[in-house]
Structure formats: C-alpha cells, structure tokens
Design an enzyme around this catalytic site. Structure first.
Site, PDB file in Angstrom:
ATOM      1  N   LYS A  96     -10.408  -6.036  -0.289  1.00  0.00           N
ATOM      2  CA  LYS A  96      -9.165  -6.721   0.087  1.00  0.00           C
ATOM      3  C   LYS A  96      -9.575  -7.763   1.122  1.00  0.00           C
ATOM      4  O   LYS A  96      -9.092  -7.777   2.257  1.00  0.00           O
ATOM      5  CB  LYS A  96      -8.164  -5.686   0.647  1.00  0.00           C
ATOM      6  N   ASP A 155      -5.020  -4.952  -4.832  1.00  0.00           N
ATOM      7  CA  ASP A 155      -3.650  -4.997  -5.377  1.00  0.00           C
ATOM      8  C   ASP A 155      -3.657  -5.538  -6.808  1.00  0.00           C
ATOM      9  O   ASP A 155      -3.050  -4.959  -7.721  1.00  0.00           O
ATOM     10  CB  ASP A 155      -2.705  -5.801  -4.461  1.00  0.00           C
ATOM     11  N   ASP A 173      -9.734   6.053  -3.582  1.00  0.00           N
ATOM     12  CA  ASP A 173      -8.888   7.247  -3.630  1.00  0.00           C
ATOM     13  C   ASP A 173      -7.609   6.919  -4.392  1.00  0.00           C
ATOM     14  O   ASP A 173      -7.198   7.635  -5.308  1.00  0.00           O
ATOM     15  CB  ASP A 173      -8.564   7.695  -2.194  1.00  0.00           C
ATOM     16  N   ASP A 200      -6.396   7.936  -8.580  1.00  0.00           N
ATOM     17  CA  ASP A 200      -5.167   8.614  -9.016  1.00  0.00           C
ATOM     18  C   ASP A 200      -4.489   7.806 -10.124  1.00  0.00           C
ATOM     19  O   ASP A 200      -4.046   8.365 -11.130  1.00  0.00           O
ATOM     20  CB  ASP A 200      -4.183   8.765  -7.842  1.00  0.00           C
TER      21      ASP A 200
HETATM   22  C1  IPM Z   1      -9.095  13.070  -3.437  1.00  0.00           C
HETATM   23  C2  IPM Z   1      -7.990  13.660  -2.616  1.00  0.00           C
HETATM   24  C3  IPM Z   1      -8.398  13.829  -1.184  1.00  0.00           C
HETATM   25  C4  IPM Z   1      -8.789  12.519  -0.564  1.00  0.00           C
HETATM   26  C5  IPM Z   1      -7.282  14.509  -0.394  1.00  0.00           C
HETATM   27  C6  IPM Z   1      -7.013  15.903  -0.905  1.00  0.00           C
HETATM   28  C7  IPM Z   1      -7.520  14.506   1.062  1.00  0.00           C
HETATM   29  O1  IPM Z   1      -6.853  12.871  -2.719  1.00  0.00           O
HETATM   30  O2  IPM Z   1     -10.160  13.693  -3.514  1.00  0.00           O
HETATM   31  O3  IPM Z   1      -8.903  12.037  -4.035  1.00  0.00           O
HETATM   32  O4  IPM Z   1      -7.963  11.680  -0.219  1.00  0.00           O
HETATM   33  O5  IPM Z   1      -9.969  12.289  -0.423  1.00  0.00           O
HETATM   34 MG    MG Z   2      -7.035  11.287  -4.048  1.00  0.00          MG
END
Ligand code: IPM
Ligand code: MG
Length: 358
Positions: free
Chosen positions: A189, A222, A246, A250
């Site tokens: 970023k 972004d 992270d 997701d």
């Molecule tokens: C991940 C999880 C962890 C992180 C959490 C559980 C703290 O979200 O492994 O992606 O943010 O590292």
């Molecule tokens: Mg995570």
C-alpha cells in the site's frame, strides 16, 4: 525406518476436533506407506490452561518443542479470554521465537466444491499466498498511555526491516519459480504508507533481478481485492505483509468455497527451528463440540507437513484422498452446504488413503 517427532497442539474450540481427525488420517497414511513413522506428542496448551494457571503454555514450552520435526496446531481463542492474550500467548509465542517467517497459504477450488464466483473453475483460481510472518503490523510494537482518560493514546507501530523483507521476497520468488506460471504479484500500500511499503517495493525490484525467469507485478492491497474477485485467473503466487496477507487469505479461501478447507504452513525455511502447520479457520466456538467442523483444512495442512518432512509420496497420496472425498457432495460439512459430520469426512479420507493404489 525414519521416525518424525510431531508435536500436536489442538488448542481451543474446534481445534481439538480437527487435530484428532488429522492425527487419524496421518496414521492411515503411515500405515499405508510403511516407509516412515510419526511419533506424536500431545500438548494440552490453550485457553483452559490459561484459566487454570494464567499461562497458555508452560514457561519451558518452547524447549519442549525445539527438538520436534514439526508442530501440528489446531487453533487458539476462547469467548471468555481476550483474543490478543490467546494469540500472543500461544500461536505468536511459537511463530515468533521459532522465526517461522514464511507463512504459506495455498488456495484452490477442490473437486466438488463451488466458488461463489459465477463461472470460475478450478483452472481459474489456483493461488499461493506468501504471508510475511515475523514483523510488519504484527510486530507487537506499541503501547498505551493515560489509560482510560479522555486523552488516552495507543500506538501500534509496524516494523519493516530490509533483512525481513528481503528474505520473504526471496522465498516468494523461489516459490513462484516452482509453479507452472512463474508469476509473482507483490502486494503493498505504498501510495499511502510511504516508508515501510516503499521499502517493500524497492526490495521487490532488487530481488526480482535475481530471478529473471519469474514474471512479477505489483498491486495495491485495495485494488488487489478487486483483481482477486474479478480476474482470479490473472494471479498465481502472491506475497504481502503480515496483515495484508491475513486479510487477503480470508478472501481467497471464501472465493475458493470455504475457509474450512484452507491450510497454512508457518515455515522456518532454514530449519533452525520446527515449522508449524495449522488450518486457517480458528476456534469457531459457534460450532464447537457439535462434531460438524470441517477437518479438510487440517488434513491439507497435514499434506503440507508431510511435504516439509520430505515425504512427497505420502503427501501426494493424502492430497489425492482429500480430493476424492471433497468430490462427493454427500461428504460435505455444513460450511460447504452439506450435512456430513467431521467423523464421516475423516473415515472417508482414511478409507480413500487405504484404497489409493498409486
Ligand atoms: C490467521 C488468523 C490469525 C491471524 C488470528 C487467529 C490471530 O486470522 O492465521 O489468519 O491473524 O494471524
Ligand atoms: Mg486470518
């Protein structure tokens, strides 16, 4: 026969259910293979221990892990213990001192699983996210002063070091080189964050010079969310900071069908310390104890652990078994829209391992 010492740390919530399941399928793999053994030591560290003793793991915890060949980790987190205590008391308390700086997160649409993106197939979405896992926004550097007063101040200072960025960049380029597309996308970023992120950009360009056979490009984080969603086939290997990766991982797992199948390796590539393998999903208290947690993320993490141990054939056999099972929608857990239970999926994967005749 080679015996690998494995530390099993189920931790909290569904971590216990999925690690039990993972140990079961790994046992099926070693029975089928007969070329190596796993000696598993169980550690009951986690929030229950914290509530009893005030510490997630014992003071000599790291020493007890040091001699292990790998760590198989479930999750840490409990509704009645603040999340930053469980995280810093266990997962980061292992990752950081063991210098597991390369966090590797493969994402694919497994057979039988549907992406929420219309028309996107397994060929279109096949990524590996490399997450810097030792510094950046997770450095733990900051503090609070004037607590509770109207003029309270909190700082959370990200740390980016030349050595830290260089090593993760080299790791990512090396990994990209092993993949058919040989394409790395560097995410930052650096328009808004004009110090650390500009350092990332500069080091990316320098390290790219060492890898003339790898194509690379840059994205702002972004805009990266848009590209992942709209043009998934334009991506292959991705490298990003601790927090950016992270968040992106997701998104990646949701686009591939479910966070329940997503695996992680926390690697110390130099092998000075044990590496740690865990599902991404976390402790999921809403479904804890119901027997419906998806164990596939833990199984796939087991595949990554076997690869790291050098047991490539066993790893490939377990991955084939997983894919044979996901291909059957009757064996999907509720996160994938099915009604199978953890035990059904586990038994089916064990059965597929036994039946595998490659
Ligand atoms: C991940 C999880 C962890 C992180 C959490 C559980 C703290 O979200 O492994 O992606 O943010 O590292
Ligand atoms: Mg995570």
């Amino acid at each position: 026969m080679r015996t690998y010492r494995i530390a099993a740390i189920p931790g909290d919530g569904i971590g216990r259910e999925v690690i039990d399941a993972g140990i079961e399928v790994l046992a099926a793999v070693t029975e089928r293979d007969r070329g190596f053994k796993l000696a598993v030591t169980h550690f009951d560290w986690g929030s229950e221990r914290y509530k009893r003793t005030g510490a997630m793991m014992p003071a000599d915890g790291l020493d007890r892990l040091r001699g292990m060949d790998a760590i198989y980790f479930g999750s840490a987190g409990s509704p009645d213990v603040p999340d930053h205590i469980t995280l810093w008391g266990l997962r980061l308390a292992i990752c950081q001192p063991f210098d597991q700086y390369a966090n590797v997160r493969p994402t694919r649409i497994l057979p039988g699983i549907k992406s929420p993106l219309a028309g996107v197939t397994a060929q279109d979405l096949d990524w590996v996210i490399v997450r810097e896992n030792s510094e950046g926004e997770y450095s733990g550097n900051g503090g609070r002063v004037h607590k509770g007063l109207p003029d309270e101040i909190a700082t959370e200072t990200s740390i980016f070091t030349r050595a830290g960025v260089q090593r993760i960049m080299r790791f990512a380029f090396r990994l990209a080189r092993t993949r058919p597309r040989k394409l790395l996308t560097v995410v930052t970023k650096s328009n808004a964050q004009r110090h650390g992120m500009v350092l990332w950009d500069e080091i990316a360009a320098e390290v790219a010079g060492e890898f003339p056979d790898v194509a690379w490009d840059k994205m702002l984080v972004d805009a990266m969310t848009v590209r992942m969603t709209m043009k998934p086939a334009s991506l292959d290997t991705i490298v990003a900071t601790n927090l950016h990766a992270d968040i992106l991982s997701d998104l990646a797992s949701a686009l591939a069908g479910s966070i329940g199948v997503a695996p992680t390796a926390n690697l110390n590539p130099e092998r000075a310390y044990p590496s740690m393998f865990e599902p991404i999903h976390g402790s999921a208290f809403d479904i804890m104890g119901k027997g419906i947690a998806n164990p596939v993320g833990t199984f796939w993490s087991g595949v990554m652990m076997l690869e790291h141990l050098g047991e490539k054939d066993a790893a490939a056999r377990l991955m084939r078994a997983i894919e044979r099972v996901t291909a059957d929608p009757r064996l999907h857990t509720p996160d994938l829209g099915g009604s199978a239970r953890t035990a059904d999926v586990t038994n089916a994967v064990c059965e597929a391992v036994r039946a595998d005749n490659f």
